[in-house]
Design an enzyme around this catalytic site. Structure first.
Site, mmCIF file in Angstrom:
data_model
loop_
_atom_site.group_PDB
_atom_site.id
_atom_site.type_symbol
_atom_site.label_atom_id
_atom_site.label_comp_id
_atom_site.label_asym_id
_atom_site.label_seq_id
_atom_site.Cartn_x
_atom_site.Cartn_y
_atom_site.Cartn_z
ATOM 1 N N LYS A 193 -8.604 -15.090 -10.121
ATOM 2 C CA LYS A 193 -7.251 -15.704 -10.860
ATOM 3 C C LYS A 193 -5.863 -15.241 -10.099
ATOM 4 C CE LYS A 193 -5.707 -11.518 -12.230
ATOM 5 N NZ LYS A 193 -4.497 -10.714 -12.458
ATOM 6 N N ARG A 257 2.864 -10.156 -9.194
ATOM 7 C CA ARG A 257 3.374 -10.487 -8.233
ATOM 8 C C ARG A 257 2.824 -11.452 -7.337
ATOM 9 N NH1 ARG A 257 0.864 -4.290 -7.049
ATOM 10 N NH2 ARG A 257 1.789 -3.941 -8.906
HETATM 11 N N1 LIG Z 1 0.288 -3.660 -11.841
HETATM 12 C C1 LIG Z 1 -0.573 -4.190 -12.971
HETATM 13 O O1 LIG Z 1 0.062 -4.809 -13.899
HETATM 14 C C2 LIG Z 1 -2.130 -4.296 -12.951
HETATM 15 C C3 LIG Z 1 -2.621 -4.560 -14.018
HETATM 16 C C4 LIG Z 1 -4.033 -4.605 -14.104
HETATM 17 C C5 LIG Z 1 -4.739 -4.571 -12.859
HETATM 18 N N2 LIG Z 1 -4.045 -3.849 -11.710
HETATM 19 C C6 LIG Z 1 -4.649 -3.896 -10.576
HETATM 20 O O2 LIG Z 1 -4.931 -2.313 -10.285
HETATM 21 C C7 LIG Z 1 -4.882 -2.258 -8.739
HETATM 22 C C8 LIG Z 1 -3.509 -1.322 -8.435
HETATM 23 O O3 LIG Z 1 -2.534 -2.075 -8.777
HETATM 24 P P1 LIG Z 1 -1.064 -1.454 -8.931
HETATM 25 O O4 LIG Z 1 -0.239 -2.483 -9.495
HETATM 26 O O5 LIG Z 1 -1.122 0.020 -9.568
HETATM 27 O O6 LIG Z 1 -0.818 -1.277 -7.457
HETATM 28 P P2 LIG Z 1 0.411 -0.367 -6.670
HETATM 29 O O7 LIG Z 1 0.781 -1.331 -5.311
HETATM 30 O O8 LIG Z 1 1.388 -0.351 -7.579
HETATM 31 O O9 LIG Z 1 -0.400 0.807 -5.924
HETATM 32 C C9 LIG Z 1 0.038 1.395 -5.152
HETATM 33 C C10 LIG Z 1 -0.551 2.911 -5.099
HETATM 34 O O10 LIG Z 1 -1.758 2.885 -4.519
HETATM 35 C C11 LIG Z 1 -1.973 4.055 -3.835
HETATM 36 N N3 LIG Z 1 -2.244 4.108 -2.368
HETATM 37 C C12 LIG Z 1 -1.596 3.662 -1.489
HETATM 38 N N4 LIG Z 1 -1.876 3.992 -0.421
HETATM 39 C C13 LIG Z 1 -3.093 4.446 -0.389
HETATM 40 C C14 LIG Z 1 -4.184 4.893 0.337
HETATM 41 N N5 LIG Z 1 -4.096 4.623 1.743
HETATM 42 N N6 LIG Z 1 -5.133 5.356 -0.097
HETATM 43 C C15 LIG Z 1 -5.352 5.602 -1.554
HETATM 44 N N7 LIG Z 1 -4.522 5.147 -2.508
HETATM 45 C C16 LIG Z 1 -3.343 4.589 -1.909
HETATM 46 C C17 LIG Z 1 -0.632 4.945 -4.089
HETATM 47 O O11 LIG Z 1 -1.046 5.810 -5.156
HETATM 48 C C18 LIG Z 1 0.257 3.937 -4.469
HETATM 49 O O12 LIG Z 1 1.172 4.370 -5.278
HETATM 50 C C19 LIG Z 1 -4.596 -3.451 -8.029
HETATM 51 O O13 LIG Z 1 -6.244 -3.815 -7.601
HETATM 52 C C20 LIG Z 1 -4.257 -4.542 -9.320
HETATM 53 O O14 LIG Z 1 -4.694 -5.857 -9.276
HETATM 54 C C21 LIG Z 1 -2.817 -3.870 -11.553
#
Ligand SMILES: NC(=O)c1ccc[n+]([C@@H]2O[C@H](COP(=O)([O-])OP(=O)(O)OC[C@H]3O[C@@H](n4cnc5c(N)ncnc54)[C@H](O)[C@@H]3O)[C@@H](O)[C@H]2O)c1
Length: 334
Positions: A193, A257
């Site tokens: 999606k 995003r």
């Molecule tokens: N943001 C949302 O609303 C949301 C909702 C549902 C699902 N998701 C899914 O959850 C997952 C995470 O999303 P997010 O929004 O938290 O992303 P994000 O970009 O906010 O996450 C970044 C985080 O990833 C971690 N990170 C960065 N580099 C890393 C490394 N080398 N090794 C391990 N960890 C590392 C760090 O903790 C960093 O803060 C994604 O797959 C996203 O699709 C996000």
């Protein structure tokens, strides 16, 4: 319950806050020590500067501390870091723990879903330690969950009891949790999606109005479902929250995003410029190449995803993307 969240991004922190407020003992781990130092010092996540996180929430940069004595580990890093995070945690996993992936993606090298990547990386440990691996997915933007705005989500696991156990943990007055044993279908919806949301953003960037966006969402769902059914997933999954629900929110929400990156591309930015400007991982871009390979391997046509691929990787313009979709040979609605 004792729960650790592996990953301190926006989704990890929103879930950590929600579970902590629900009365669970929650620790957040990050591979980035600076992030943990900052959270420990401020109790504020930089993406949510106006939200004070609960004092009871604890943070650690030590993976052993994060895994030790925990009932549930929630793997909340972006998809490119799922394998390395599972590898880092593997030596410290304990008997009977449940690992829950909340990431949305497909691994490029293997075409595995995120729970398949975890299972593959842990190998024999899964059986030896009686680990359970589940996924949580649905229309759930962190920006709303962290503000306790009512949200629904799917707890998916082949083992229904585990899905129901996770349901129980996450259920509260703001989060309604459903279960589904079709974990492959749930995870496929979550990954694909995001690509359709890029296309939706491109349409907004081109100021093309709402008719075509309704068509995109409808035909996007048909396309994702076609591939999923061919891969053995349950058709009903695609019409549920993980499918239609997440597709709608990702294609329309200001919090998406992928949608925002698409808008920038529609307005003339390159995919690289758009990703940089969004400033966080754009999972839809990561998912395009695996989706194109799945299309090739299964023989299932993915016209919208192919059109997005041509913009992101083949230099087509956003207007070309629309032409490509509008000028296809005549089809009947399915
Ligand atoms: N943001 C949302 O609303 C949301 C909702 C549902 C699902 N998701 C899914 O959850 C997952 C995470 O999303 P997010 O929004 O938290 O992303 P994000 O970009 O906010 O996450 C970044 C985080 O990833 C971690 N990170 C960065 N580099 C890393 C490394 N080398 N090794 C391990 N960890 C590392 C760090 O903790 C960093 O803060 C994604 O797959 C996203 O699709 C996000």
């Amino acid at each position: 319950m004792k729960i650790s969240i592996l990953g301190a991004g926006t989704w990890g922190i929103a879930l950590a806050k929600m579970l902590c407020v629900s009365g669970h003992d929650v620790t957040v781990w990050s591979a980035l020590p600076n992030e943990i130092d900052n959270l420990n010092a401020t109790h504020i996540h930089p993406i949510f500067p106006d939200i004070k996180l609960p004092d009871e929430l604890s943070y650690t940069a030590d993976i052993e501390t994060a895994c030790k004595g925990r009932n549930v580990l929630i793997v909340a890093v972006p998809s490119p870091f799922i394998r390395s995070t599972a590898k880092t945690a593997a030596p410290y996993l304990e008997q009977g723990q449940i690992l829950v992936s909340v990431a949305k993606g497909i691994e490029e090298a293997t075409l595995f879903s995120m729970t398949e990547v975890i299972e593959d990386e842990l190998g024999d440990l899964v059986k030896e330690k009686g680990l359970k691996i589940a996924a949580l997915s649905g229309p759930t933007h962190a920006e709303e969950v962290i503000r306790s705005i009512p949200t629904t989500i799917i707890s998916a696991c082949q083992d229904e009891k585990t899905a129901m156990f996770i349901q129980e943990i996450f259920m509260n007055t703001c989060m309604r949790v459903y279960t589904n044993t079709d974990i492959k279908g749930v995870e496929l919806c979550g990954a694909l999606k995001n690509i359709i949301a890029l296309a939706s953003g491109v349409l907004s960037g081109l100021d093309l109005g709402d008719n075509i966006k309704a068509a995109l969402i409808t035909r996007g769902l048909a396309e994702i479902k076609r591939l999923g059914v061919k891969l053995g997933c349950c058709e009903q999954t695609f019409y549920g929250l993980a499918g239609m629900g997440d597709l709608i929110v990702t294609c329309l929400s200001v919090h998406s995003r992928n949608y925002n990156a698409g808008i920038l591309i529609g307005r003339g930015k390159t995919p690289q410029e758009a990703t940089k400007e969004v400033g966080m991982v754009v999972e839809g871009i990561n998912a395009i190449k695996p989706a194109m390979r799945l299309s090739k391997e299964t023989g299932v046509e993915l016209p919208i995803i192919s059109a997005v691929n041509s913009v992101i990787y083949e230099g087509a313009s956003p207007a070309d993307m629309v032409d490509q979709l509008m000028q296809r040979s005549k089809r009947s609605e399915i």
